[in-house]
Design an enzyme around this catalytic site. Structure first.
Site: not given
Ligand code: F6R
Length: 244
Positions: A69, A138, A140, A145
């Site tokens: 992303d 959540n 994701h 989401e």
């Molecule tokens: C980031 C991504 C997100 C993160 C998720 C967890 O490229 O795709 O899905 O993996 O938000 O983020 P952290 O590791 O910062 O808790």
């Protein structure tokens, strides 16, 4: 239901080392591996370890490297862009071929077209051999989401308020941007192998919902349960509550 592989390790450091070993294994085994990679806090230790492995001889030069992303509205050189993150944490330290490094362009004017171009780029690379993921509180994955249809592909999306706040740490305490381009659950599911990383108690509820709750688009990570080659690599704080 296809049994998932559950790897529970003691702590963040062990998770990071084991994740790096799994990635390194792909890089060594596959003649031209295609990886789909995450950003965020979770994979930082994995990238640090991969840099060490590179210093010991591991090469990235034949790999095609995609990211999950990118924020919309940030120029690629913005320090909080995921392009800047990947450069800082991995690419500037290793021998990745810049022609084989891909991220969505969050500064594109036509974000729908940019998302379609990115999806086509993944397809043209022959699909993904190994997709590494983190998980949001959540549930994701990528920036998909709750509510995202499981078959959605790469597209522009709006981020949940909770995600924007969780990522405020990268924006000097201000909420992260409202929109991003993300690879979809459908694209992730097509990867030949999926590795989900989870660390820390704040992720425990999302991990339990994804692995033991209902398979539902309200918990995007639950989509992975039907994947033929899916590993959850978690530390005790995030995965210790699973029945195994
Ligand atoms: C980031 C991504 C997100 C993160 C998720 C967890 O490229 O795709 O899905 O993996 O938000 O983020 P952290 O590791 O910062 O808790």
């Amino acid at each position: 239901m296809i049994p998932l592989e559950l790897r529970l390790v003691e702590d963040y450091e062990s998770m990071s080392r084991e994740a790096a070993d799994l990635v390194a294994d792909r890089l060594r085994r596959e003649p031209e591996p295609v990886l789909l990679l995450p950003t965020g806090g979770t994979p930082l230790g994995m990238y640090r370890r991969l840099v060490e492995l590179h210093e010991g001889g591991l090469s990235f030069s034949r790999a095609t490297l995609f990211n999950l992303d990118e924020y919309i509205g940030l120029p690629p050189q913005h320090p909080s862009s995921y392009r800047a993150y990947m450069h800082r944490e991995l690419y500037r330290h290793v021998d990745a071929d810049p022609r084989r490094v891909h991220l969505p362009d969050g500064s594109a004017v036509d974000t729908e077209a940019e998302a379609a171009r990115y999806e086509a780029e993944i397809e043209a690379a022959g699909g993904v051999d190994l997709c590494v993921l983190g998980i949001g509180r959540n549930g994701h994955i990528g920036f998909n989401e709750p509510g995202t249809p499981f078959d959605a592909r790469t597209r522009p999306v709006r981020l949940d308020g909770s995600t924007r706040r969780a990522n405020a740490r990268d924006f000097g305490g201000e909420d992260a941007p409202e929109k991003a381009i993300t690879v979809g659950p459908g694209t992730i599911f097509d990867a030949r192998e999926v590795l989900l990383l989870a660390s820390g108690e704040p992720k425990a509820a999302a991990v339990a919902a994804a692995l033991e709750g209902r398979v539902t688009q309200d918990v995007p990570a639950s989509a992975l349960r039907g994947h033929p080659r899916f590993t959850l690599l978690a530390d005790r704080a995030a995965g210790g509550g699973l029945s195994g």
